[in-house]
Design an enzyme around this catalytic site. Structure first.
Site, mmCIF file in Angstrom:
data_model
loop_
_atom_site.group_PDB
_atom_site.id
_atom_site.type_symbol
_atom_site.label_atom_id
_atom_site.label_comp_id
_atom_site.label_asym_id
_atom_site.label_seq_id
_atom_site.Cartn_x
_atom_site.Cartn_y
_atom_site.Cartn_z
ATOM 1 N N ASP A 108 -8.733 -117.323 -4.897
ATOM 2 C CA ASP A 108 -8.156 -117.255 -6.233
ATOM 3 C C ASP A 108 -7.020 -116.226 -6.149
ATOM 4 O O ASP A 108 -7.269 -115.037 -5.970
ATOM 5 C CB ASP A 108 -9.218 -116.815 -7.251
ATOM 6 C CG ASP A 108 -8.647 -116.752 -8.662
ATOM 7 O OD1 ASP A 108 -9.413 -116.507 -9.604
ATOM 8 O OD2 ASP A 108 -7.425 -116.958 -8.832
ATOM 9 N N LYS B 196 0.824 -114.024 -14.257
ATOM 10 C CA LYS B 196 1.105 -112.590 -14.228
ATOM 11 C C LYS B 196 2.368 -112.273 -13.454
ATOM 12 O O LYS B 196 3.222 -111.540 -13.950
ATOM 13 C CB LYS B 196 -0.072 -111.814 -13.600
ATOM 14 C CG LYS B 196 -1.260 -111.738 -14.512
ATOM 15 C CD LYS B 196 -2.148 -112.941 -14.326
ATOM 16 C CE LYS B 196 -3.393 -112.780 -15.148
ATOM 17 N NZ LYS B 196 -4.292 -113.922 -15.036
ATOM 18 N N TRP C 109 -14.199 -112.052 -12.110
ATOM 19 C CA TRP C 109 -13.586 -112.422 -13.385
ATOM 20 C C TRP C 109 -14.609 -113.180 -14.218
ATOM 21 O O TRP C 109 -15.260 -114.110 -13.717
ATOM 22 C CB TRP C 109 -12.343 -113.275 -13.095
ATOM 23 C CG TRP C 109 -11.612 -113.750 -14.309
ATOM 24 C CD1 TRP C 109 -11.237 -113.004 -15.386
ATOM 25 C CD2 TRP C 109 -11.150 -115.081 -14.551
ATOM 26 N NE1 TRP C 109 -10.549 -113.801 -16.282
ATOM 27 C CE2 TRP C 109 -10.484 -115.070 -15.798
ATOM 28 C CE3 TRP C 109 -11.216 -116.277 -13.843
ATOM 29 C CZ2 TRP C 109 -9.910 -116.218 -16.347
ATOM 30 C CZ3 TRP C 109 -10.628 -117.412 -14.368
ATOM 31 C CH2 TRP C 109 -9.983 -117.376 -15.622
#
Ligand SMILES: Cc1[nH+]cc(COP(=O)(O)O)c(/C=N/[C@@H](CC(=O)O)C(=O)O)c1O
Length: 394
Positions: free
Chosen positions: A207, A243, A126
């Site tokens: 993560d 999300k 990311w």
């Protein structure tokens, strides 16, 4: 003149800047496949029904006030957030500002209290990861992760690079649905990674931003973290509800630090408070209250898992639609990675020139590394994207 006269114009963020460009485009056929945010078949953002129900319960509860939360956040939220992945009380969990805030607080804590300053992050990862860790005072290195030739995991390269890292180095791991590649280790490969990391005393920093989005199942998507917790070792895990609960703008997340024993976790939590207090003092109450309301109630929790699976399934159906559309066009190349990859993104393999062409000629908005957010697609826009890809590669 201004005392800020020397300030130069900063570039747009590689991911969030795509939405800025998309918003400026007047074209009626434009499609935003940049930011990893879920959209419905109608192309609209989604507020989960279960979130609306939880908010209604909160609004109706006139006993609720808007007092400061503790520095560590909403206690019930912390307990419930750690629970699915971590069943033991040797964990310090603090509510942070979504996934990014959890990563940053964890990194600042490590820079202050951990003996190794080097963190190894996957190549690619990311886009915000290196900035978060560098600004927290860690030194960022990479480990091989993605193999462009197979469009799969470079497992040997990963093992070699972790094996060559200094004892005790920090290693960032995507818990599931790797961003941007959509390629995850198998459970067997996770076990090999765990053994290697424990043998070299490497510190796992997970993560977890897409739990439930990879497979549609929260437990399946937590397997990697649970493997490491089960061996009694230590780790950090950053969780985001952006999300999987659609709470993007509420900034709801948690950092958990799993320690060898409860007394260590207590001291770790006390030091986490010294990181948080001068950073933002204490976190926002509303989003965490929504999550706690849902996680504490069996019926609401089950409704959440149903809606989460529906989101994951829609993304998977977009994968098959796009793959079939390219096949029916006879688009040159092997596009099977579109249906093999998991999570929110397809790492297409398109290069920056092809991406620029698709934006210019077809108003397709995506990140320049060739990543496409499948959640941004609908059965209406897939043909347009397939036309754009076809034109870009022929
Ligand atoms: C792997 C990963 N970790 C953390 C985050 C941060 O999420 P948050 O909880 O909102 O702080 C994101 C967001 N990714 C998407 C959005 C963004 O770039 O901010 C993306 O990759 O599009 C990730 O993809």
């Amino acid at each position: 003149g201004s005392v800020f006269g020397n300030v130069v114009q900063a570039p747009e963020d590689p991911i969030l800047g795509v939405t800025v460009a998309y918003n400026k485009d007047p074209s009626p056929v434009k499609v935003n496949l940049g930011v990893g945010a879920y959209r419905t078949e109608e192309g609209k953002p989604l507020v989960l029904n279960v979130v609306r129900r939880a908010e209604q319960l909160l609004v109706n509860d006139l006993s609720r006030v808007k007092e400061y939360l503790p520095i560590t956040g909403l206690a019930e939220f912390n307990k419930l957030s750690a629970n699915p992945a971590i069943q033991e009380n040797r964990v310090a969990t603090v509510q942070c500002l979504s996934g990014t805030g959890s990563l940053r607080v964890g990194a600042e804590f490590l820079a202050k209290h951990y003996h190794e300053r080097t963190i190894y992050i996957p190549l690619p990862t990311w886009g915000n990861h290196p900035k978060v860790f560098t600004l927290a005072g860690l030194s960022v290195k990479t480990y091989r992760y993605y193999d462009p030739t197979t469009r799969g995991l470079n497992f040997q390269g990963l093992l070699e690079d972790l094996n060559a890292s200094p004892t005790g180095a920090i290693v960032l791991l995507h818990a599931c649905a790797h961003n941007p590649t959509g390629v995850d280790p198998t459970v067997e490969q996770w076990e090999q990674i765990r053994q290697l990391m424990r043998s070299k005393e490497l510190l796992p920093f997970f993560d977890s931003a897409y739990q439930g989005f990879a497979s549609g199942n929260l437990d399946a998507d937590a397997q990697s973290v649970r493997l490491f917790v089960a061996d009694g070792g230590e780790l950090l895990a950053a969780q985001s509800y952006a999300k999987n609960m659609g709470l993007y703008g509420e900034r709801v997340g948690a950092l958990s630090i799993v320690c060898r024993a409860a007394d260590v976790a207590g001291r770790v939590e006390s030091q986490l408070k010294l990181v948080i207090r001068p950073m933002y003092s204490n976190p926002p109450i509303h989003g965490a209250s929504i999550v706690a309301t849902i996680l504490r109630d069996r019926e609401l929790y089950n409704e959440w898992t149903v809606e989460l699976k529906a989101m994951a399934d829609r993304i998977i159906s977009m994968r098959h639609l796009l793959y079939d559309a390219l096949r029916s066009r006879g688009t040159p190349g092997d596009w099977s990675h579109i249906i093999k990859q998991i999570g929110m993104f397809t790492f297409t393999g398109l290069n920056t020139e092809q991406v620029a062409f698709m934006t210019r000629e077809y108003h397709i908005y995506m990140t320049s590394d060739g990543r496409i957010s499948m959640a941004g697609l609908s059965s209406r826009t897939v043909p347009h994207l397939a036309d754009a890809i076809h034109a870009a590669v022929t």
